[in-house]
Design a protein around this motif. Sequence first.
Motif, PDB file in Angstrom:
ATOM      1  N   PRO A 107       0.807  -1.235   0.000  1.00 31.43           N
ATOM      2  CA  PRO A 107       0.000   0.000   0.000  1.00 31.43           C
ATOM      3  C   PRO A 107       0.837   1.282   0.000  1.00 31.43           C
ATOM      4  N   GLU A 108       1.980   1.279   0.681  1.00 33.99           N
ATOM      5  CA  GLU A 108       2.821   2.479   0.701  1.00 33.99           C
ATOM      6  C   GLU A 108       3.351   2.784  -0.704  1.00 33.99           C
ATOM      7  N   LEU A 109       3.783   1.745  -1.409  1.00 36.58           N
ATOM      8  CA  LEU A 109       4.261   1.931  -2.778  1.00 36.58           C
ATOM      9  C   LEU A 109       3.127   2.356  -3.703  1.00 36.58           C
ATOM     10  N   THR A 110       1.942   1.841  -3.460  1.00 35.87           N
ATOM     11  CA  THR A 110       0.786   2.224  -4.279  1.00 35.87           C
ATOM     12  C   THR A 110       0.516   3.719  -4.149  1.00 35.87           C
ATOM     13  N   ASN A 111       0.635   4.253  -2.925  1.00 43.16           N
ATOM     14  CA  ASN A 111       0.422   5.687  -2.719  1.00 43.16           C
ATOM     15  C   ASN A 111       1.479   6.520  -3.430  1.00 43.16           C
ATOM     16  N   ILE A 112       2.722   6.067  -3.395  1.00 40.77           N
ATOM     17  CA  ILE A 112       3.797   6.773  -4.107  1.00 40.77           C
ATOM     18  C   ILE A 112       3.531   6.732  -5.608  1.00 40.77           C
ATOM     19  N   ALA A 113       3.159   5.559  -6.116  1.00 35.44           N
ATOM     20  CA  ALA A 113       2.875   5.411  -7.545  1.00 35.44           C
ATOM     21  C   ALA A 113       1.711   6.305  -7.965  1.00 35.44           C
ATOM     22  N   LYS A 114       0.714   6.448  -7.116  1.00 36.86           N
ATOM     23  CA  LYS A 114      -0.436   7.305  -7.431  1.00 36.86           C
ATOM     24  C   LYS A 114       0.024   8.753  -7.600  1.00 36.86           C
ATOM     25  N   ASP A 115       0.895   9.207  -6.700  1.00 35.30           N
ATOM     26  CA  ASP A 115       1.418  10.570  -6.792  1.00 35.30           C
ATOM     27  C   ASP A 115       2.228  10.750  -8.081  1.00 35.30           C
ATOM     28  N   ILE A 116       3.103   9.815  -8.376  1.00 33.02           N
ATOM     29  CA  ILE A 116       3.914   9.885  -9.597  1.00 33.02           C
ATOM     30  C   ILE A 116       3.017   9.866 -10.832  1.00 33.02           C
ATOM     31  N   GLU A 117       2.045   8.998 -10.823  1.00 33.22           N
ATOM     32  CA  GLU A 117       1.105   8.897 -11.952  1.00 33.22           C
ATOM     33  C   GLU A 117       0.389  10.221 -12.192  1.00 33.22           C
ATOM     34  N   GLU A 118      -0.111  10.833 -11.135  1.00 34.54           N
ATOM     35  CA  GLU A 118      -0.820  12.108 -11.274  1.00 34.54           C
ATOM     36  C   GLU A 118       0.101  13.187 -11.837  1.00 34.54           C
ATOM     37  N   ARG A 119       1.353  13.200 -11.383  1.00 40.56           N
ATOM     38  CA  ARG A 119       2.308  14.187 -11.874  1.00 40.56           C
ATOM     39  C   ARG A 119       2.648  13.954 -13.344  1.00 40.56           C
ATOM     40  N   LEU A 120       2.832  12.702 -13.728  1.00 42.35           N
ATOM     41  CA  LEU A 120       3.136  12.401 -15.133  1.00 42.35           C
ATOM     42  C   LEU A 120       1.941  12.697 -16.039  1.00 42.35           C
ATOM     43  N   ILE A 121       0.742  12.382 -15.575  1.00 43.07           N
ATOM     44  CA  ILE A 121      -0.461  12.715 -16.349  1.00 43.07           C
ATOM     45  C   ILE A 121      -0.558  14.227 -16.525  1.00 43.07           C
ATOM     46  N   GLY A 122      -0.242  14.969 -15.464  1.00 44.68           N
ATOM     47  CA  GLY A 122      -0.228  16.433 -15.568  1.00 44.68           C
ATOM     48  C   GLY A 122       0.738  16.916 -16.639  1.00 44.68           C
ATOM     49  N   CYS A 123       1.919  16.323 -16.677  1.00 42.83           N
ATOM     50  CA  CYS A 123       2.919  16.683 -17.695  1.00 42.83           C
ATOM     51  C   CYS A 123       2.416  16.355 -19.099  1.00 42.83           C
ATOM     52  N   ILE A 124       1.819  15.184 -19.246  1.00 40.77           N
ATOM     53  CA  ILE A 124       1.274  14.780 -20.549  1.00 40.77           C
ATOM     54  C   ILE A 124       0.168  15.748 -20.975  1.00 40.77           C
TER      55      ILE A 124
END
Length: 128
Positions: A107-124
């Motif tokens: 779950p901790e890694l999932t939360n980190i991945a969610k943050d990274i995903e949101e940031r990358l989607i923002g960049c895209i």
Amino acid sequence: MNFHYTVDSSKGMEETVSSLEQNLKEEKFGILWDFDLTGKLQEKGMDFNTPYRVLEVCNPAEANRVISKNKLVGYFLPCKIAVYEDNGQTKIGMPLPTTLIELADDPELTNIAKDIEERLIGCIDKSK
């Protein structure tokens, strides 16, 4: 379950990649490798003419954070963003980090991945 995020760009390939590079820098992601898939396939004698580039992107602090928690996460690094043409339309897409990280069942890694995903989607989204 959706495993990717893909959008249409109003720009051509080069302008899209340039815009993406700038927006990634704002989020402290760098492009480690800009792989010209079309060129490589043609070099190997394949009849592939669709412009297609795969960008390997990384935020060193985030990579250190996840790999320190679970070494197997390195199998998913660096993140990949594809920029390609489909029927004359430039597209930008990536596999979703949250989908990949589910394989680690942490779950901790999932939360980190969610943050990274949101940031990358923002960049895209800013780059389209």
